[in-house]
Write an enzyme that holds these catalytic residues in place. Structure first.
Site, PDB file in Angstrom:
ATOM      1  N   ASP A 114       4.684   0.756  12.144  1.00 43.18           N
ATOM      2  CA  ASP A 114       3.346   0.165  11.596  1.00 43.18           C
ATOM      3  C   ASP A 114       3.308  -1.448  11.847  1.00 43.18           C
ATOM      4  O   ASP A 114       2.304  -1.985  11.832  1.00 43.18           O
ATOM      5  CB  ASP A 114       3.440   0.175   9.966  1.00 43.18           C
ATOM      6  CG  ASP A 114       3.407   1.825   9.446  1.00 43.18           C
ATOM      7  OD1 ASP A 114       2.768   2.442  10.263  1.00 43.18           O
ATOM      8  OD2 ASP A 114       3.284   1.754   8.335  1.00 43.18           O
ATOM      9  N   LYS A 153       0.694  -1.192   0.080  1.00 38.54           N
ATOM     10  CA  LYS A 153      -0.065   0.072   0.134  1.00 38.54           C
ATOM     11  C   LYS A 153       0.897   1.104   0.041  1.00 38.54           C
ATOM     12  O   LYS A 153       0.501   2.186  -0.712  1.00 38.54           O
ATOM     13  CB  LYS A 153      -0.863   0.100   1.312  1.00 38.54           C
ATOM     14  CG  LYS A 153      -1.662   1.141   1.413  1.00 38.54           C
ATOM     15  CD  LYS A 153      -2.427   1.228   2.768  1.00 38.54           C
ATOM     16  CE  LYS A 153      -1.738   1.583   3.875  1.00 38.54           C
ATOM     17  NZ  LYS A 153      -1.638   3.264   4.171  1.00 38.54           N
ATOM     18  N   ASN A 154       1.895   1.169   0.729  1.00 41.26           N
ATOM     19  CA  ASN A 154       2.441   2.446   1.073  1.00 41.26           C
ATOM     20  C   ASN A 154       3.470   2.698  -0.094  1.00 41.26           C
ATOM     21  O   ASN A 154       4.250   3.746  -0.129  1.00 41.26           O
ATOM     22  CB  ASN A 154       3.400   2.374   2.230  1.00 41.26           C
ATOM     23  CG  ASN A 154       2.680   2.567   3.429  1.00 41.26           C
ATOM     24  OD1 ASN A 154       1.513   2.966   3.407  1.00 41.26           O
ATOM     25  ND2 ASN A 154       3.245   2.637   4.881  1.00 41.26           N
ATOM     26  N   ARG A 201      -8.883  -0.496   4.858  1.00 41.60           N
ATOM     27  CA  ARG A 201      -7.960   0.714   4.231  1.00 41.60           C
ATOM     28  C   ARG A 201      -6.782  -0.051   3.842  1.00 41.60           C
ATOM     29  O   ARG A 201      -5.848   0.401   2.866  1.00 41.60           O
ATOM     30  CB  ARG A 201      -7.773   1.893   5.142  1.00 41.60           C
ATOM     31  CG  ARG A 201      -9.046   2.661   5.450  1.00 41.60           C
ATOM     32  CD  ARG A 201      -8.702   4.020   6.426  1.00 41.60           C
ATOM     33  NE  ARG A 201      -7.324   4.452   5.748  1.00 41.60           N
ATOM     34  CZ  ARG A 201      -6.292   4.930   6.554  1.00 41.60           C
ATOM     35  NH1 ARG A 201      -6.670   5.107   7.992  1.00 41.60           N
ATOM     36  NH2 ARG A 201      -5.441   5.485   6.050  1.00 41.60           N
TER      37      ARG A 201
HETATM   38  C1  UD1 Z   1       4.363   7.036   6.333  1.00 38.78           C
HETATM   39  C2  UD1 Z   1       3.278   5.785   6.128  1.00 38.78           C
HETATM   40  C3  UD1 Z   1       2.839   5.403   7.415  1.00 38.78           C
HETATM   41  C4  UD1 Z   1       4.137   5.192   8.440  1.00 38.78           C
HETATM   42  C5  UD1 Z   1       4.975   6.402   8.672  1.00 38.78           C
HETATM   43  C6  UD1 Z   1       5.970   6.146   9.517  1.00 38.78           C
HETATM   44  C7  UD1 Z   1       2.510   5.909   3.964  1.00 38.78           C
HETATM   45  C8  UD1 Z   1       1.324   5.982   3.296  1.00 38.78           C
HETATM   46  N1  UD1 Z   1       2.203   5.778   5.308  1.00 38.78           N
HETATM   47  O1  UD1 Z   1       3.535   7.919   6.634  1.00 38.78           O
HETATM   48  O2  UD1 Z   1       2.216   4.050   7.404  1.00 38.78           O
HETATM   49  O3  UD1 Z   1       3.652   4.763   9.883  1.00 38.78           O
HETATM   50  O4  UD1 Z   1       5.453   6.488   7.123  1.00 38.78           O
HETATM   51  O5  UD1 Z   1       6.971   5.209   9.136  1.00 38.78           O
HETATM   52  O6  UD1 Z   1       3.533   5.555   3.517  1.00 38.78           O
HETATM   53  N2  UD1 Z   1       6.421  14.714  10.426  1.00 38.78           N
HETATM   54  C9  UD1 Z   1       6.538  16.052  10.876  1.00 38.78           C
HETATM   55  N3  UD1 Z   1       6.398  17.015   9.900  1.00 38.78           N
HETATM   56  C10 UD1 Z   1       6.062  16.547   8.593  1.00 38.78           C
HETATM   57  C11 UD1 Z   1       5.838  15.291   8.125  1.00 38.78           C
HETATM   58  C12 UD1 Z   1       6.194  14.405   9.187  1.00 38.78           C
HETATM   59  O7  UD1 Z   1       6.904  16.346  12.091  1.00 38.78           O
HETATM   60  O8  UD1 Z   1       5.902  17.491   7.694  1.00 38.78           O
HETATM   61  C13 UD1 Z   1       6.371  13.921  11.722  1.00 38.78           C
HETATM   62  C14 UD1 Z   1       5.307  12.961  11.730  1.00 38.78           C
HETATM   63  O9  UD1 Z   1       4.288  13.537  12.768  1.00 38.78           O
HETATM   64  C15 UD1 Z   1       5.645  11.779  12.763  1.00 38.78           C
HETATM   65  C16 UD1 Z   1       7.229  11.412  12.027  1.00 38.78           C
HETATM   66  O10 UD1 Z   1       7.366  12.839  11.167  1.00 38.78           O
HETATM   67  O11 UD1 Z   1       5.929  11.993  13.921  1.00 38.78           O
HETATM   68  C17 UD1 Z   1       7.271  10.534  10.789  1.00 38.78           C
HETATM   69  O12 UD1 Z   1       6.127  10.678   9.823  1.00 38.78           O
HETATM   70  P1  UD1 Z   1       6.163  10.383   8.426  1.00 38.78           P
HETATM   71  O13 UD1 Z   1       7.400   9.569   8.081  1.00 38.78           O
HETATM   72  O14 UD1 Z   1       5.984  11.547   7.451  1.00 38.78           O
HETATM   73  O15 UD1 Z   1       4.868   9.540   8.091  1.00 38.78           O
HETATM   74  P2  UD1 Z   1       4.012   9.440   7.062  1.00 38.78           P
HETATM   75  O16 UD1 Z   1       4.641   9.658   5.531  1.00 38.78           O
HETATM   76  O17 UD1 Z   1       2.630  10.249   7.230  1.00 38.78           O
END
Ligand code: UD1
Length: 448
Positions: A334, A40-41, A426
């Site tokens: 995850d 999915k990711n 999902r």
């Molecule tokens: C992706 C995955 C999700 C997984 C996560 C962490 C997909 C579709 N989703 O989510 O399944 O749990 O990676 O491995 O691939 N953060 C910030 N600022 C930002 C972006 C992120 O502070 O602009 C923080 C988030 O709050 C979190 C951390 O960074 O604490 C990691 O988040 P991130 O790696 O961005 O997760 P996603 O990409 O949303």
């Protein structure tokens, strides 16, 4: 070919916010084969990459999931033409689907609240849209309720590439009328989504972009490989420094989505929980060494096979474990809930620390309903193994938490009923079929 609108209607009916439940009677051992779907990711950002080119992007091994269908709706709204190769007569042997995406004309550069608020990753269209069209207006995201999940890193990266960013009525408005310009982007924190977004946007920027402290998740590597097939010039794939030489234009490509390592890990934990002997067909051990190592430490057998990975547990006790979640290649957040479910019956006390998301413990109170003994303090859960879990009514709260309740249900005495399983749909394709074919007593109770 199946027309995209027919597919849309079908999936709205199948995956709307209905109130299906899943019932599990615990105590059955699992034997057989579980096919692993496409990730999915990786699928979500790969679909978004179609916005970068006017040519056709073909994706194979696409899983049939609610999140994929939601993103398809969002992309269609931008003008992406999506067709899906003919359905199989027998949907049982999982082969994945083939999507053809063509963004020849982007008719709308806005992604509305009604759609983006339902799935966080849809926010990632912002970078590719502004890179290709010079403007984008995308609602702030929603998705799983696991912490605040800001988008500051996405905006920081796009600003560095020369986009002007405004926030207007809950929307991010990005403008770069003369195009994006390559630059050095140093992320202060590892973010999967921000890495995807800036990687994709920079392929169309002028000049070289260097992304430092990039996330190294295999799904980012998969997207990079696809972008390279589309004509992008990317070095450092799989490392934390990505170098992208911007090209004005990308072409079409054909790409096969890599296997889902989180689904793989989830079924490995399920076999560990229920006991038995199952081959995870199509799984690649190299994609989740840390999780398999953790399972081996608990006493579960893991072996490579020509077709995938074999997981065995033959009634021995489960050893407790101390672990913390980390960006790849560390233990994935995850799989944290699934590991915790397993450890509720370990022979001793496990300590699980969640370092990625601050609020990712919603499964704890539900596991407690089955009799688990878990104490939470800040980002750390202390799990004292108990002899017996007992079936109960529980509530799915987010995607990964829901599946941890399935794992706990497989170990519990009697019947567990999981409410609000749309969270599961999902991210897990045909979960009850995959498990029941291996002997689990699990069924979906369809509402209405
Ligand atoms: C992706 C995955 C999700 C997984 C996560 C962490 C997909 C579709 N989703 O989510 O399944 O749990 O990676 O491995 O691939 N953060 C910030 N600022 C930002 C972006 C992120 O502070 O602009 C923080 C988030 O709050 C979190 C951390 O960074 O604490 C990691 O988040 P991130 O790696 O961005 O997760 P996603 O990409 O949303």
């Amino acid at each position: 070919m199946v027309a995209s609108s027919a597919r849309q209607n079908k999936n709205e009916n199948e995956t709307g916010p209905h109130m299906d439940r899943i019932s599990i009677v615990g105590g059955r051992r699992l034997r057989g084969t579980i096919p692993i779907s496409g990730a999915k990711n990786a699928t979500l950002p790969l679909m978004i990459a179609s916005l970068l080119t006017a040519d056709r992007l073909t994706l194979k091994n696409v899983p049939n999931l609610a999140d994929v269908n939601m993103l398809a709706r969002i992309l269609r709204n931008h003008g992406v033409d999506l067709t899906i190769d003919g359905k199989r007569a027998d949907p049982s042997p999982h082969l994945g689907e083939t999507f053809h995406l063509s963004a020849r004309d982007i008719v709308d550069t806005a992604a509305p609240y009604e759609l983006v608020s339902r799935m966080r990753a849809s926010f990632w269209v912002l970078g590719p849209l502004v890179a290709r069209c010079g403007v984008a207006r995308v609602s702030m995201p929603g998705g799983c309720a696991i912490g605040t999940r800001p988008v500051d890193l996405h905006l920081m990266g796009l600003k560095a590439l020369g986009a002007e960013i405004d926030i207007d009525g809950g929307y991010v408005v990005a403008k770069a009328p003369k195009g994006l310009k390559g630059t050095r982007v140093v992320f202060p924190k590892v973010s999967v989504g921000a890495t995807h977004a800036i990687l994709m946007a920079s392929t169309l920027a002028k000049g070289e972009t260097v992304i430092e402290n990039a996330a190294r998740e295999p799904e980012i590597g998969d997207v990079a490989e696809c972008l390279i097939k589309m004509g992008a010039k990317i070095e450092g794939v799989g490392t934390s420094t990505l170098r992208i030489a911007g090209t004005g234009r990308l072409e079409g490509a054909v790409h096969t989505v890599l296997p889902d390592r989180i689904e793989t890990g989830t079924y490995a934990f399920a076999v560990a929980a229920a006991g038995g002997d199952v081959e995870l067909k199509g799984a690649r051990r190299a994609l989740l060494e840390t999780a398999f190592d953790a399972l081996e430490r608990t006493g579960v057998g893991i072996a490579d096979t020509p077709a995938g990975v074999r997981v065995t547990r033959n009634g021995g006790p489960l050893e407790p474990i101390t672990i913390e979640t980390q960006p790849y290649p560390g233990f994935p957040t995850d799989l944290q809930a699934q590991l915790m479910a397993l450890m509720t019956k370990a022979k001793g006390t496990s300590v699980i620390r969640e370092t990625i998301f601050e609020n990712r413990f919603m499964h704890v109170q539900e596991l407690a309903r089955l009799g688990a003994d878990i104490q939470l303090q800040g980002d750390t859960a202390t799990v004292k193994g108990v002899k017996t879990l007992r079936g109960a009514q529980v509530m799915a709260t987010d995607l990964r938490a829901s599946v941890s309740l399935v794992i706990a249900g497989l170990m519990a005495e009697g019947q567990t009923t999981i409410n609000r399983v749309y969270h599961l749909d999902r991210g897990f394709e045909r979960l009850e079929q995959k498990l029941s074919r291996c002997g689990a007593e699990i069924e979906r109770l369809v509402s209405g």
